[in-house]
Design a protein around this motif. Structure first.
Motif, short mmCIF file in Angstrom:
data_model
loop_
_atom_site.label_atom_id
_atom_site.label_comp_id
_atom_site.label_asym_id
_atom_site.label_seq_id
_atom_site.Cartn_x
_atom_site.Cartn_y
_atom_site.Cartn_z
N SER A 10 0.83 -1.21 0.00
CA SER A 10 0.00 0.00 0.00
C SER A 10 0.87 1.25 0.00
O SER A 10 0.60 2.21 -0.73
CB SER A 10 -0.92 -0.01 1.22
OG SER A 10 -1.65 1.19 1.31
N GLN A 13 2.45 1.75 -3.40
CA GLN A 13 1.45 2.26 -4.35
C GLN A 13 1.26 3.76 -4.21
O GLN A 13 1.05 4.47 -5.21
CB GLN A 13 0.12 1.55 -4.13
CG GLN A 13 0.01 0.18 -4.78
CD GLN A 13 -1.40 -0.37 -4.70
OE1 GLN A 13 -2.00 -0.40 -3.63
NE2 GLN A 13 -1.93 -0.79 -5.83
N ASP A 14 1.34 4.25 -2.97
CA ASP A 14 1.16 5.68 -2.72
C ASP A 14 2.48 6.45 -2.79
O ASP A 14 2.50 7.67 -2.54
CB ASP A 14 0.54 5.89 -1.34
CG ASP A 14 -0.88 5.34 -1.25
OD1 ASP A 14 -1.52 5.22 -2.31
OD2 ASP A 14 -1.32 5.01 -0.13
N ASP A 16 4.80 6.33 -0.66
CA ASP A 16 4.92 6.85 0.69
C ASP A 16 6.19 6.27 1.32
O ASP A 16 6.25 5.07 1.64
CB ASP A 16 3.68 6.45 1.51
CG ASP A 16 3.66 7.05 2.91
OD1 ASP A 16 4.68 6.92 3.62
OD2 ASP A 16 2.63 7.64 3.27
N TRP A 47 6.58 0.47 -6.41
CA TRP A 47 7.03 1.86 -6.22
C TRP A 47 7.26 2.53 -7.57
O TRP A 47 6.74 3.62 -7.84
CB TRP A 47 8.31 1.84 -5.38
CG TRP A 47 8.96 3.16 -5.11
CD1 TRP A 47 9.85 3.82 -5.91
CD2 TRP A 47 8.81 3.98 -3.95
NE1 TRP A 47 10.26 4.98 -5.33
CE2 TRP A 47 9.63 5.12 -4.12
CE3 TRP A 47 8.07 3.86 -2.77
CZ2 TRP A 47 9.73 6.11 -3.15
CZ3 TRP A 47 8.15 4.86 -1.83
CH2 TRP A 47 8.97 5.98 -2.02
N SER A 50 4.15 2.91 -9.71
CA SER A 50 3.24 3.95 -9.23
C SER A 50 3.80 5.35 -9.43
O SER A 50 3.22 6.33 -8.97
CB SER A 50 2.93 3.73 -7.74
OG SER A 50 2.31 2.47 -7.53
N ASP A 84 -7.21 0.46 -11.42
CA ASP A 84 -6.25 1.55 -11.26
C ASP A 84 -5.43 1.72 -12.54
O ASP A 84 -4.35 1.17 -12.68
CB ASP A 84 -5.33 1.26 -10.07
CG ASP A 84 -4.46 2.46 -9.70
OD1 ASP A 84 -4.38 3.41 -10.51
OD2 ASP A 84 -3.85 2.44 -8.62
#
Length: 307
Positions: A10, A13-14, A16, A47, A50, A84
């Protein structure tokens, strides 16, 4: 451990850094070096897919080549969100033909269809072989679907299957006899429907063969009247080979006796154009199947004025 992987996925994907770094820390402390590297490679793939930069991946870049491993790609195809589009577009930047074939086997899954939709325009190939489909339950109106089969990229639907690869060898095929070759009039119709430019072709009957070519490199089938062939070889003359010019300007040779199409020498051609010529000239694609093939390969409807 499963929670760490899920949170890392997650976070990647962001893009972050904090959440991804926390997951990487748990992975490194819980697994041996081989398994740790494998999972971190997957997270780095997410990573980069995205929109993140490989060198900025938390925990250090695992692979700066921008290519995915087969393990990483398989993992992503199992877990990724089909809806997505940004993710699939990002992932496609890390996928080339070699990476796809490294999967060795991949079924006609919804995730693989999304991946092919996203990366198809970037892929290059050498050759394509087409056969009437015998690989499973499939009817003449079955939609085209991508898979990895027999070590090649496969597109199967509407009663036929095409294998697309970086080499022509590897798929068994029995040559057709002259009487089994498609008639000149049949190929003339297919060329017109698919708007394919044919520079030259070899036609044959039971006793002799002749080659027909345009002196200026133009389309030898541009004319509607093909009596110049039937006058020389008779109405039952078949086409053995043809040379076409793709939209990209490359030449693709079609062998009707072997149901194959291939580029010359070491040339790598746009994969979607190779598949288009092979499937439209070697199979009786018309109407719905022709329109669907154009959508799958180019994301567009058939337009004989533009193709």
């Amino acid at each position: 451990m499963a929670t760490a992987v899920s949170q890392g996925f997650s976070g990647a994907q962001d893009v972050d850094r904090e959440r991804t770094a926390a997951a990487v820390s748990v992975i490194e402390s819980s697994l041996d070096s081989h398994e740790s590297r494998r999972l971190k490679n997957v997270l780095q793939a997410v990573w980069v897919g995205s929109g993140g930069i490989a060198s900025e991946f938390p925990g250090g870049a695992i692979d700066l080549s921008s290519q995915l491993s087969a393990d990483a790609l398989s993992f992503l195809l199992d877990l990724a969100d089909l809806s997505d589009r940004d993710f699939w577009d990002g992932l496609a930047k890390s996928v080339d033909f070699e990476v796809l074939l490294s999967l060795e086997s991949m079924g006609e899954t919804p995730a693989f269809q999304r991946l092919m939709e996203a990366c198809l325009s970037r892929l290059q190939a050498k050759a394509c072989i087409v056969r009437a489909d015998r690989g499973g339950p499939i009817s003449s109106d079955t939609a085209y679907r991508w898979s990895i089969d027999r070590g090649a990229l496969s597109l199967r639907g509407h009663g036929h299957q095409a294998w697309i690869s970086d080499r022509l060898q590897g798929i068994d095929a029995s040559p057709l006899t002259p009487s089994d070759l498609p008639r000149v009039s049949t190929i003339h119709g297919r060329v017109k429907r698919a708007a394919i430019k044919v520079n030259e072709f070899e036609a044959t009957n039971s006793t002799e063969s002749l080659k027909f070519a345009s002196e200026d490199g133009g389309d030898v089938f541009a004319r509607e009247d093909i009596s110049f062939v039937t006058t020389a070889l008779g109405h039952d003359a078949g086409i053995r080979k043809a040379t076409t010019t793709l939209r990209s300007g490359h030449h693709l040779d079609v062998n009707f006796g072997a149901w194959s199409a291939s580029g010359r020498a070491r040339a790598k051609l746009p994969l979607n154009e190779v598949a288009w010529v092979a499937l439209t000239l070697l199979t009786p694609a018309t109407g719905t199947s022709l329109a669907e093939l154009a959508r799958v390969l180019f994301g567009e409807a058939v337009d004989s004025e533009e193709r």
